[in-house]
Motif scaffolding. Structure first.
Motif, PDB file in Angstrom:
ATOM      1  N   MET A   1       0.849  -1.199   0.000  1.00 52.73           N
ATOM      2  CA  MET A   1       0.000   0.000   0.000  1.00 52.73           C
ATOM      3  C   MET A   1       0.883   1.247   0.000  1.00 52.73           C
ATOM      4  N   ILE A   2       0.526   2.227  -0.823  1.00 53.81           N
ATOM      5  CA  ILE A   2       1.207   3.516  -0.834  1.00 53.81           C
ATOM      6  C   ILE A   2       0.215   4.573  -0.372  1.00 53.81           C
ATOM      7  N   LEU A   3       0.617   5.380   0.613  1.00 52.05           N
ATOM      8  CA  LEU A   3      -0.255   6.429   1.133  1.00 52.05           C
ATOM      9  C   LEU A   3      -0.238   7.610   0.170  1.00 52.05           C
ATOM     10  N   ASN A   4      -1.397   7.971  -0.351  1.00 57.73           N
ATOM     11  CA  ASN A   4      -1.477   9.036  -1.357  1.00 57.73           C
ATOM     12  C   ASN A   4      -1.807  10.395  -0.760  1.00 57.73           C
ATOM     13  N   ASN A   5      -2.605  10.400   0.313  1.00 61.47           N
ATOM     14  CA  ASN A   5      -3.016  11.662   0.937  1.00 61.47           C
ATOM     15  C   ASN A   5      -2.930  11.556   2.457  1.00 61.47           C
ATOM     16  N   CYS A   6      -2.624  12.664   3.071  1.00 60.52           N
ATOM     17  CA  CYS A   6      -2.594  12.716   4.534  1.00 60.52           C
ATOM     18  C   CYS A   6      -3.989  12.456   5.086  1.00 60.52           C
ATOM     19  N   ARG A   7      -4.080  11.621   6.108  1.00 59.01           N
ATOM     20  CA  ARG A   7      -5.374  11.285   6.699  1.00 59.01           C
ATOM     21  C   ARG A   7      -5.917  12.407   7.579  1.00 59.01           C
TER      22      ARG A   7
ATOM     23  N   GLU B   1      -0.011   1.910   6.897  1.00 55.90           N
ATOM     24  CA  GLU B   1      -1.253   1.143   7.038  1.00 55.90           C
ATOM     25  C   GLU B   1      -1.387   0.696   8.488  1.00 55.90           C
ATOM     26  N   PRO B   2      -2.390   1.203   9.208  1.00 56.81           N
ATOM     27  CA  PRO B   2      -2.558   0.807  10.610  1.00 56.81           C
ATOM     28  C   PRO B   2      -2.727  -0.701  10.769  1.00 56.81           C
ATOM     29  N   ILE B   3      -2.092  -1.258  11.789  1.00 58.76           N
ATOM     30  CA  ILE B   3      -2.240  -2.676  12.133  1.00 58.76           C
ATOM     31  C   ILE B   3      -3.451  -2.803  13.046  1.00 58.76           C
TER      32      ILE B   3
END
Length: 326
Positions: free
Chosen positions: A1-7, A46-48
Motif C-alpha cells: 500500500m502507498i499512502l497518497n493523501n494525509c489522513r 497502514e494501521p495494524i
C-alpha cells in the motif's frame, strides 16, 4: 500500500518517508511512516488492526492486572506519586524511577473529588485505581484491548471503543493519556468526545509529538515512534486542525517531555530494545551483574535537556487541553 493523501489534512505531499523498526519488543519488523508536508503529522502507512500483533499480555498497560507482589508494590508507589502530584498527603517522597505518574500533573487544575472522569485507553486501570483510593469516586475507564469488562468496588472499566459509549452519560474530564496516538480514526474519536463532555467539560490529551527536537535529531530511531502501535505522531498544527474540524478548541498546550526521549532513542541507535536484557528500563534486580548503559551523570544531563526543551516548546511529549467550541 502507498499512502497518497494525509489522513488529517488530505495533503498529497509528504516531506519524507521513514523505515521504522519495531523496537519495544525487538522484533525488528519494519513499517513505513509518512511525514505530511501540510500539517506535519507522521502517520503509519497502514494501521495494524490485529491486537495480538500490537499488544501482547506483557504490554505495560495490561500487566498491572496481574496480582503479584511486584505489581502491588508498583501500585503503592504509583498511588504515592499521584498523591504528591495532586498535593494530597503522601507517605513517601516522590520516587522518580518508576512507575510513571500517568500524566497526573496535567489533571491537577481540572479535577476535584466530585469530578466525573472518563479514562479512554485506560488499560487495566492503574491510574483510575490510584485516583479511587485517593477519594476520586466518580471514575470510569474504557479500553478495547483488555480481555473483558473489569468491575471493581465502586468503579469499572468497559471493554470496547469510546465510540460505543452511551452519549446520555456526560463527563467533566475525559483523559487520553498516551492512547490518542494509537487510534486509527482520531477525528471520529474527537467527535465522540465532544458529545460526551459535560457543559464546561475538558478533554486532556497527552501524546508524543513530532514537531520536536527529539524527532528531528533521532528520526527513525526516535523512541516515541513506537512502530507499529503509534498510528499518528501529531504536531500542534495537526491537533488544531482536528480540534476545529470536530467542534472543539485547544485551550492550553504544555510540553511535558522526559528523559525517555533520550534514553530510549539512544538505546534504539545501539540496537537495544526496551525489553532487552541490557535495557536501562529493566528492573534493577534483573540486571544486578550488568552495568547500566547510561551513567548517573548522563541521565542527569538528559533530564536537564528535557526541561530546557519543555521550556522552549520543543519537547517530544505535549498535553493538549480541549473544550467544546460551542
Amino acid at each position: 500500500m502507498i499512502l497518497n493523501n494525509c489522513r488529517i489534512c488530505n495533503s498529497p505531499k509528504f516531506d519524507e518517508v521513514l523505515e521504522v523498526k519495531e523496537m519495544m519488543f525487538g522484533t525488528g519488523k519494519t513499517y513505513k511512516y509518512y511525514k505530511c508536508f501540510g500539517c506535519g503529522v507522521l502517520q503509519i502507512e497502514e494501521p495494524i488492526l490485529d491486537p495480538e500483533l500490537l499488544y501482547p499480555q506483557s504490554y505495560y498497560s495490561f500487566s498491572s492486572s496481574i496480582n503479584s507482589l511486584k505489581n502491588k508494590v508498583k501500585k503503592t508507589i504509583l498511588k504515592n506519586n499521584v498523591a504528591r502530584e495532586l498535593d494530597l498527603p503522601a507517605i513517601l517522597p516522590k520516587i522518580t524511577k518508576a512507575p510513571e505518574t500517568k500524566g497526573v500533573r496535567s489533571l491537577k487544575d481540572y479535577i476535584n473529588k466530585n469530578t466525573s472522569i472518563l479514562d479512554i485507553g485506560s488499560g487495566s486501570g492503574e491510574l483510575l485505581e490510584a485516583l479511587y483510593s485517593l477519594g476520586y469516586k466518580n471514575i470510569e475507564g474504557v479500553d478495547p484491548f483488555i480481555s473483558k469488562d473489569l468491575q471493581f468496588k465502586g468503579w469499572k472499566i468497559k471493554k470496547g471503543y469510546v465510540t460505543e459509549l452511551d452519549e446520555s452519560t456526560k463527563y467533566d474530564v475525559i483523559i487520553l493519556h498516551h492512547s490518542f496516538e494509537h487510534m486509527a480514526d482520531p477525528k471520529e474519536v474527537l467527535q465522540k468526545i465532544k458529545s460526551l463532555l459535560s457543559v464546561n467539560g475538558k478533554c486532556i490529551i497527552s501524546i508524543p509529538v513530532c514537531d520536536s527536537y527529539a524527532y528531528e535529531f533521532y528520526k527513525n530511531n526516535w523512541v516515541q515512534l513506537d512502530a507499529p502501535r503509534h498510528v499518528f505522531l501529531h504536531t500542534n498544527k495537526s491537533m488544531n486542525l482536528l480540534a476545529k474540524g470536530t467542534g472543539l478548541k485547544i485551550e492550553k498546550i504544555t510540553d511535558d517531555s522526559r528523559t525517555f526521549q533520550f534514553i530510549g532513542s539512544e538505546q534504539y541507535k545501539r540496537g537495544i530494545s526496551l525489553t532487552a536484557v541490557d535495557s536501562f528500563y529493566k528492573p534493577f534486580y534483573k540486571k544486578i551483574l550488568r552495568k547500566n548503559i547510561f551513567s548517573k551523570k548522563q541521565v542527569k544531563n538528559f533530564l536537564k535537556k528535557a526541561e530546557e526543551l519543555n521550556q522552549s516548546g520543543q519537547g517530544d511529549q505535549r498535553v493538549f487541553v480541549l473544550k467544546s467550541n460551542s
